[in-house]
Design a protein around this motif. Structure first.
Motif, PDB file in Angstrom:
ATOM      1  N   LEU A  46      54.231  24.299  51.871  1.00  0.00           N
ATOM      2  CA  LEU A  46      54.090  24.707  50.481  1.00  0.00           C
ATOM      3  C   LEU A  46      55.452  24.814  49.813  1.00  0.00           C
ATOM      4  N   ARG A  48      57.055  25.550  45.710  1.00  0.00           N
ATOM      5  CA  ARG A  48      56.658  25.939  44.356  1.00  0.00           C
ATOM      6  C   ARG A  48      57.888  26.396  43.571  1.00  0.00           C
ATOM      7  N   TRP A  49      57.681  26.583  42.286  1.00  0.00           N
ATOM      8  CA  TRP A  49      58.764  27.030  41.410  1.00  0.00           C
ATOM      9  C   TRP A  49      58.980  28.528  41.568  1.00  0.00           C
ATOM     10  N   ALA A  80      49.686  28.934  36.579  1.00  0.00           N
ATOM     11  CA  ALA A  80      50.488  29.388  37.714  1.00  0.00           C
ATOM     12  C   ALA A  80      51.288  30.648  37.395  1.00  0.00           C
ATOM     13  N   ARG A 126      61.263  25.949  47.993  1.00  0.00           N
ATOM     14  CA  ARG A 126      61.146  26.094  46.548  1.00  0.00           C
ATOM     15  C   ARG A 126      61.633  24.835  45.853  1.00  0.00           C
ATOM     16  N   MET A 151      54.095  20.984  39.835  1.00  0.00           N
ATOM     17  CA  MET A 151      53.948  22.368  40.290  1.00  0.00           C
ATOM     18  C   MET A 151      54.018  22.491  41.808  1.00  0.00           C
ATOM     19  N   GLY A 152      54.137  21.359  42.516  1.00  0.00           N
ATOM     20  CA  GLY A 152      54.281  21.398  43.970  1.00  0.00           C
ATOM     21  C   GLY A 152      53.059  20.996  44.741  1.00  0.00           C
ATOM     22  N   LEU A 181      45.872  26.218  41.504  1.00  0.00           N
ATOM     23  CA  LEU A 181      47.118  26.713  40.923  1.00  0.00           C
ATOM     24  C   LEU A 181      47.220  28.234  41.038  1.00  0.00           C
ATOM     25  N   TRP A 184      48.021  28.863  44.666  1.00  0.00           N
ATOM     26  CA  TRP A 184      49.344  28.329  45.018  1.00  0.00           C
ATOM     27  C   TRP A 184      50.450  29.280  44.586  1.00  0.00           C
ATOM     28  N   TYR A 185      50.242  29.935  43.448  1.00  0.00           N
ATOM     29  CA  TYR A 185      51.268  30.823  42.892  1.00  0.00           C
ATOM     30  C   TYR A 185      50.880  32.306  42.999  1.00  0.00           C
ATOM     31  N   GLY A 191      57.119  30.204  49.734  1.00  0.00           N
ATOM     32  CA  GLY A 191      57.614  28.866  49.976  1.00  0.00           C
ATOM     33  C   GLY A 191      57.822  28.586  51.448  1.00  0.00           C
TER      34      GLY A 191
END
Length: 309
Positions: A46, A48-49, A80, A126, A151-152, A181, A184-185, A191
Motif C-alpha cells: 500500500l 498513499r499520500w 480520501a 508514501r 491516489m495509490g 478510497l 485506503w485512507y 504506508g
C-alpha cells in the motif's frame, strides 16, 4: 402443487436478495483483491499520500478537458480526505506541483495505452509525486481511472469500478471506488502494508456498506480462506496469478517470478502477525524461509523475529 409452487415462489422472493447480496459482496471483495496486483504479475504494498496534493494540469485542449480532469482529482481526494490545490495557473506551477497531468496530442502514447500514471516514491510507503498523461481524445474516459491510480490504487480489476478496463461509467466514481478510497485512507492503514494486511481493512469497509453485514462477514471469511489457499499454491509455484492479471496481457515471466517471492514473504508476515489468517509461527517461518531462499532480503531480516516467537 399450487401450494408448493407458492412456497417456492416465496422462498425465491426471500432468498433472492440474500443471494444477490452474497454475489455483490463476492464480486466487490474480489475486485478489491485484484487492485492489490501489478499488471506484471506482482502483488503490491500500500502506498498513499501523506501530504497536500498540488495539481498542475497542462497540455493541449485544456478548455475541453481541464474542468473534468480537475473534478475527477478533487472527487478522489475528497473521498480520501486529502487536501488538493490547483496550481495550474501559477508561474511556478512546474516546480511546485507534485501531481502533473498532461493532456497530450492524439498521436502520442501507445495505441493500446491511451492514458498512464507514474507514481514516484523513494520507499514503497508514501507517494512523493505523480505524473499522468492522457491523450486528448481519451481524456474524458481516462480521468477518473487515472485519478484512482494517482491516489495509490494501482491495480486494474474486473468489477464495478472506474479502474476496470471496461467501466460501466466514466464521469464519476462508483460506490465501490468510494469504499476503496475510504478504506485506503482510513486510520487503520499505513504506508507499506502488505496485501494481507490491507485486504481485511478493505473487506471490513465493504462489509459495513452491505445491507446485511453479518452475512457479508461470513462471505468475507470464506473469501479469506479461499484466497490464502490459492496464494499458497501461487507462492509454491503451483498456482497462478489472478485471472484479471493474466487477461491484461502485460504479465511477464520476471514479474510472476518476483511475485512468487513477494507472495511467499507476504504469507510469512500474514502468519507472523495474524492478519487474514490465524497467527502461526511455524507457517510464518516456512514462508519467510521460502521467500529468503528465493532472494528476498526483507524476508531474511524478518526470519529472526519469526524464530524468536
Amino acid at each position: 402443487m399450487w401450494k408448493s409452487g407458492v412456497t417456492a415462489l416465496l422462498a425465491a422472493a426471500v432468498m433472492g436478495p440474500v443471494f444477490a447480496q452474497a454475489d455483490e459482496f463476492e464480486q466487490g471483495v474480489g475486485t478489491m483483491w485484484e487492485v492489490l496486483w501489478h499488471q506484471s504479475g506482482t502483488p503490491t504494498r500500500l502506498v498513499r499520500w501523506e501530504q497536500e496534493m498540488k495539481v498542475r494540469i497542462h497540455g493541449v485542449n485544456l478548455s475541453t478537458h481541464k474542468a473534468h480532469t480537475l473534478k475527477a482529482l478533487a472527487d478522489v481526494a475528497a473521498e480520501a480526505g486529502v487536501k488538493l490545490v490547483d496550481v495550474s495557473d501559477r508561474a511556478d506551477a512546474a516546480t511546485v506541483a507534485n501531481v502533473s497531468v498532461e493532456i497530450t496530442p492524439d498521436h502520442m502514447l501507445e495505441e493500446n495505452q491511451p492514458c498512464v500514471t507514474f507514481l514516484n516514491f523513494q520507499t514503497e510507503t508514501r507517494i512523493d509525486s505523480a505524473a499522468v498523461q492522457m491523450r486528448s481524445r481519451d481524456a474524458w474516459r481516462c480521468a477518473y481511472h487515472e485519478a484512482m491510480h494517482v491516489m495509490g490504487v494501482r491495480g486494474h480489476p474486473a468489477g464495478k469500478t472506474v479502474l476496470s478496463y471496461f467501466p460501466s461509467k466514466v464521469d464519476g466514481l462508483l460506490p465501490l471506488d468510494r469504499v476503496m478510497l475510504r478504506a485506503w485512507y482510513s486510520p487503520k492503514m499505513r504506508g507499506g502494508m502488505t496485501p494481507f494486511e490491507v485486504l481485511p481493512v478493505l473487506a471490513d469497509e465493504l462489509v459495513a456498506s452491505m445491507p446485511d453485514p453479518a452475512r457479508a462477514a461470513l462471505s468475507r471469511d470464506r473469501f479469506f480462506s479461499r484466497t490464502i489457499e490459492q496464494m499458497q499454491a501461487f507462492a509454491d509455484g503451483r498456482g497462478d496469478v489472478p485471472m484479471i492479471v493474466k487477461r491484461s496481457g502485460k504479465s511477464t515471466d520476471e514479474g510472476i517470478r518476483f511475485g512468487r517471492m513477494e507472495m511467499s514473504y507476504f504469507l510469512g508476515i500474514a502468519y507472523l502477525e495474524g492478519t487474514t489468517v490465524p497467527q502461526d509461527s511455524t507457517q510464518a517461518v516456512r514462508w519467510l524461509q521460502r521467500a529468503a531462499n528465493l532472494g528476498s532480503r526483507t524476508a531474511q531480516a524478518r526470519l529472526g523475529a519469526a524464530t524468536a516467537r
